[in-house]
Design a protein around this motif. Structure first.
Motif, PDB file in Angstrom:
ATOM      1  N   GLN A 174       0.170 -76.985 129.626  1.00  0.00           N
ATOM      2  CA  GLN A 174      -1.269 -76.747 129.731  1.00  0.00           C
ATOM      3  C   GLN A 174      -1.734 -76.910 131.164  1.00  0.00           C
ATOM      4  OE1 GLN A 174      -3.457 -79.209 127.044  1.00  0.00           O
ATOM      5  NE2 GLN A 174      -2.531 -78.315 125.210  1.00  0.00           N
TER       6      GLN A 174
ATOM      7  N   LEU B 279      -3.393 -66.875 131.880  1.00  0.00           N
ATOM      8  CA  LEU B 279      -3.615 -66.611 130.469  1.00  0.00           C
ATOM      9  C   LEU B 279      -2.682 -65.513 129.992  1.00  0.00           C
ATOM     10  CD1 LEU B 279      -7.483 -66.480 130.754  1.00  0.00           C
ATOM     11  CD2 LEU B 279      -6.281 -68.173 129.385  1.00  0.00           C
TER      12      LEU B 279
ATOM     13  N   TRP C  48      -5.301 -64.509 122.288  1.00  0.00           N
ATOM     14  CA  TRP C  48      -5.255 -65.159 123.596  1.00  0.00           C
ATOM     15  C   TRP C  48      -4.651 -66.550 123.498  1.00  0.00           C
ATOM     16  CZ3 TRP C  48      -6.840 -62.965 128.212  1.00  0.00           C
ATOM     17  CH2 TRP C  48      -7.500 -61.741 128.098  1.00  0.00           C
ATOM     18  N   GLY C  49      -3.837 -66.879 124.483  1.00  0.00           N
ATOM     19  CA  GLY C  49      -3.391 -68.247 124.653  1.00  0.00           C
ATOM     20  C   GLY C  49      -4.497 -69.063 125.310  1.00  0.00           C
ATOM     21  N   ALA C  50      -4.327 -70.396 125.292  1.00  0.00           N
ATOM     22  CA  ALA C  50      -5.339 -71.289 125.851  1.00  0.00           C
ATOM     23  C   ALA C  50      -5.209 -71.432 127.357  1.00  0.00           C
ATOM     24  CB  ALA C  50      -5.270 -72.657 125.189  1.00  0.00           C
ATOM     25  N   GLY C  51      -4.120 -70.942 127.933  1.00  0.00           N
ATOM     26  CA  GLY C  51      -3.988 -70.931 129.378  1.00  0.00           C
ATOM     27  C   GLY C  51      -3.174 -72.068 129.948  1.00  0.00           C
TER      28      GLY C  51
END
Lengths: 108, 112
Positions: free
Chosen positions: A9, A88, A98-101
């Motif tokens: 993350q 992202l 989408w992923g959370a980044g």
């Protein structure tokens, strides 16, 4: 519910080091996109991968799409301070997930 | 070349006040248009999308609505803002058959 998990993350490294960030799912995607976003700005498309096993290079950035089209990785060689940003990933099947980044900080 | 304009860049509004955010696209026709909200430094949540004039699909039931009065104009509205509406709102466009999205520069909304 379809999920796209990004790891790590958060990553903070020194300039010149190499790094890899990952984007994983249990779902199969027809394509996967990577974006970079700087604070206060919208995401900017870096690359789209379409074929399982595909590898694309953008200068010091190498993107790979998994053989089963469920995962992808972004490798940065010799990171520079300009690489700092939020990365992202987004996978497409009948919708865009989408992923959370991954928040990347490159220290000088 | 295609460009996307989104305004305002920042907005501070009191609870209960109305909202109108506007997004326009130039240099293309019949774009698919999207409104996203992003929590601080995190991923994107799709709010609305539109494939044509007057055609709006809502992904998340909430205090917001969207309209597309013209082909290249997309508006995000609220009649009464809530504190929970605070966030970073992004407009994006793509074309049928295109892979990537082009995003506007975003609106930082703070409801106080």
């Amino acid at each position: 519910t379809q999920l796209l998990e990004q790891s790590p993350q958060f990553l903070s490294i020194q300039e010149g080091e190499n790094l890899t960030v990952y984007c994983n799912s249990s779902s199969v995607f027809s394509s996967l996109q990577w974006y970079r976003q700087e604070p206060g700005e919208g995401p900017v498309l870096l690359v789209t991968v379409v074929t399982g096993g595909e590898v694309k290079k953008l200068k010091r950035l190498t993107f790979q799409f998994g053989d089963a089209r469920k995962d992808s990785s972004l490798h940065i060689t010799a990171a520079q301070t300009g690489d700092t940003g939020l990365y992202l990933c987004a996978g497409r099947n009948y919708q865009l997930i989408w992923g959370a980044g991954t928040k990347l900080i490159i220290k000088p | 070349s295609q460009t996307i304009h989104q305004w305002p860049a920042t907005l501070v509004q009191p609870v209960g006040s109305p909202l109108s955010l506007e997004c326009t696209v130039e240099g293309t026709s019949n774009p698919n248009l999207y409104w996203y909200r992003q929590a601080a430094g995190r991923g994107l949540q799709l709010l609305f999308y539109s494939v044509g004039i007057g055609q709006i699909s809502s992904e998340v039931p909430q205090n917001l609505s969207a309209s597309r009065p013209q082909d290249r104009q997309f508006i995000l509205s609220s009649k009464k803002l809530l504190l929970s509406d605070s966030g970073f709102y992004l407009c994006a466009w793509t074309l049928q058959g295109m892979y990537g999205y082009t995003f506007g520069s975003g609106t930082r909304l703070t409801v106080v």
